[in-house]
Design an enzyme around this catalytic site. Structure first.
Site, short mmCIF file in Angstrom:
data_model
loop_
_atom_site.label_atom_id
_atom_site.label_comp_id
_atom_site.label_asym_id
_atom_site.label_seq_id
_atom_site.Cartn_x
_atom_site.Cartn_y
_atom_site.Cartn_z
N SER A 189 -8.17 15.19 -33.91
CA SER A 189 -9.24 16.17 -33.69
C SER A 189 -10.24 16.14 -34.84
CB SER A 189 -8.63 17.57 -33.60
OG SER A 189 -8.20 17.98 -34.89
N LYS A 190 -11.34 16.83 -34.60
CA LYS A 190 -12.37 16.91 -35.64
C LYS A 190 -11.78 17.55 -36.90
CE LYS A 190 -16.70 19.30 -36.59
NZ LYS A 190 -16.53 19.07 -38.01
N ARG A 191 -10.89 18.51 -36.69
CA ARG A 191 -10.27 19.18 -37.83
C ARG A 191 -9.50 18.19 -38.71
NH1 ARG A 191 -7.00 23.04 -35.48
NH2 ARG A 191 -8.64 23.30 -33.94
#
Ligand code: GLU
Length: 514
Positions: free
Chosen positions: A266-268
């Site tokens: 994910s972007k996280r």
């Protein structure tokens, strides 16, 4: 099934920046199309107006372009099945939804969102989960429970009806997936998905996707694993429409996984571990900025090569592969079932390999722009030469300036640690002496410098490494850069002598330690 021309599509929804997992899906579709002499289509699936994000479509098109993925037919280029943006095909889908109602494969449902929410809550309170399926479709207000008259009245008076798929009861749906193999799902685990909504006169993903794949003569659906649960419904929709003869084959690609731990990348994860998960920098409509591989200094060829090998292999141990080589070797049979763990270090490694073999002129264009930003003028010839010298050491294109700034500006200070380490004993005096030798030398090309420096250091019995590092300190200001001989050749006699003398002047010639 008759032999049809291979036609595949990349069908993103414009809901934000395109995740690298999406880019990989596009890439595999493209490689498959090219390998099989087929067409690669770009269709924008924007029927979910609630999730539409302005700018996302342009971002997708630009990302594909940057990667060298050429669209044969689609939103950006047109084609015989235009329009390729589903919102512009809006009028088309109702007819198909009605056809399914007509055939008994779908029905009208009249519960409002609020009513459904209440039923859901009641179920929850009773400890049950609510699913819109065969057990409730005849109890809730639908065309299956109401009279034909009442149904007709509601359709004409209300605009919040939907058309739902009538999932067959207790049937094993048999599916063949090129990557996953044979899969069987029993329909009792599936619900009656909405196909069409009167409120916005738009189809849902499922209906639009199947209708368009059929009309656009798609032969292979290659998409992310997250769509595997939708496959039984899609298979049944092809049956319901009577399109089984030309139904595409399916290939569901494994997920891209976090570099550490489990789950989807994910972007996280990118933010947490310091790498981009998007091909290009993305500025959301709210103004949030997300990093991109392009802006972070990656060559598209390296990015594409790295991505291609995340979940696929050529069947041998090759790693560095051009787009043509990827096309040549690509097959869906070599896509792995298991998720592919993303490795940001490997991405950097690929980039370093590609920078090393990148054309000096191309790198010079990039360095020139960086020099310009720093207000530095250089000749083309020098910039190209500098690139040829530093590319061995570059990992990111954004580093070209930092790796080469000393070629263009003389050091204004000297790294203290390096001074302490090398600017002592007989080294400073040797630097001074070498400056006079270079001043008088017949030539200052790298080969001449090699002879001069080695000759001087050896003749005088000086420590080679110490003197060379002192020269580097004087010329660069710190301990970075390519070979000293190359640095001197590039700087030229005058600049070299000036820098050596300035270092001697600034740092002085300390007394050798006792
Ligand atoms: N619009 C879907 C997406 O956003 C397409 C899925 C498919 O390829 O069928 O990924």
């Amino acid at each position: 099934m008759s032999q049809r021309k291979v036609r595949v599509r990349f069908a993103p929804s414009p809901t934000g920046a395109l995740h690298i997992g999406g880019v990989r899906t596009a890439l595999y579709n493209y490689l498959f199309a090219r390998r099989n002499g087929g067409d690669f289509l770009l269709r924008i699936e924007d029927t979910d107006s609630g999730r539409f994000v302005p700018g996302a479509e342009d971002y997708i098109i630009e990302s594909l372009k940057w990667c060298g993925i050429k669209v044969d037919e689609g939103v950006s280029v047109g084609g015989p099945h235009a329009p390729y943006r589903q919102s512009e095909r809006k009028e088309l889908y109702l007819k198909y939804a009605l056809e399914l109602v007509e055939k008994g494969w779908a029905y009208y449902a009249f519960d409002s969102a609020e009513e459904l929410e209440n039923i859901r809550k009641e179920h929850e309170a009773a400890g049950k989960t609510f699913a819109y399926n065969s057990t409730v479709r005849t109890e809730l207000p639908t065309s299956l429970s109401l009279s034909a008259e009442e149904t007709a009245r509601r359709i004409s008076e209300r605009n919040d009806w939907v058309i739902r798929f009538k999932m067959p009861e207790d049937e094993d749906v048999q599916m063949d997936d090129i990557v996953r193999g044979h899969v069987t799902i029993n329909t009792s685990t599936l619900d009656d998905k909405v196909l069409y909504k009167a409120a916005d006169q738009l189809p849902t993903y499922h209906l639009a996707n199947i209708v368009d794949d059929h009309l656009m003569e798609i032969t292979h659906v290659i998409r992310g694993e997250e769509w595997l649960p939708s496959l039984p419904l899609h298979i049944l929709l092809y049956r319901a429409f009577g399109w089984e003869e030309t139904r595409p084959q399916f290939a569901h690609l494994p997920l891209l996984l976090k570099p550490d731990g489990g789950g989807k990348l994910s972007k996280r994860d990118g933010d947490r571990l310091g790498f981009p998960v998007f091909p290009l920098l993305w500025k959301s409509p709210a103004g949030d900025i997300s990093r991109g591989y392009r802006e972070d200094g990656y060559l598209p060829e390296a990015f594409v090569n790295m991505l291609a090998l995340m979940g696929w292999n050529p069947g041998d141990d090759r790693e560095i592969m051009s787009m043509d080589e990827l096309i040549e070797s690509f097959s869906l049979e070599h896509v792995s079932k298991a998720g592919a763990r993303f490795n940001p270090e490997k991405a950097r490694w690929f980039n370093a390999q590609y920078i090393k073999k990148c054309d000096d002129e191309k790198l010079a264009d990039i360095l020139e722009a960086q020099l310009h930003t720093h207000g530095i003028a250089s000749t083309r010839e020098k910039t190209v030469k500098v690139c040829s010298l530093i590319k061995e050491r570059a990992v990111l294109l954004t580093e070209l300036y930092d790796l080469s700034d000393f070629f263009f500006t003389a050091p204004e200070s000297y790294d203290e640690k390096v001074v302490k380490k090398f600017w002592k004993n007989g080294n400073p005096a040797a630097v001074k002496e070498i400056a006079t030798l270079i001043e008088k030398a017949p030539g200052t090309d790298a080969a001449a410098m090699e002879t001069l420096l080695h000759g001087y250091i050896e003749t005088n019995g000086l420590p080679m490494g110490q003197v060379m590092n002192s020269l580097r300190l004087a010329l660069v200001g710190q301990s970075k850069g390519p070979g000293i001989n190359d640095i001197i050749e590039t700087l030229g006699r005058e600049e070299t002598v000036r820098r050596l003398e300035k270092a001697v002047q600034t740092l002085g010639i300390p007394q050798p330690e006792q």
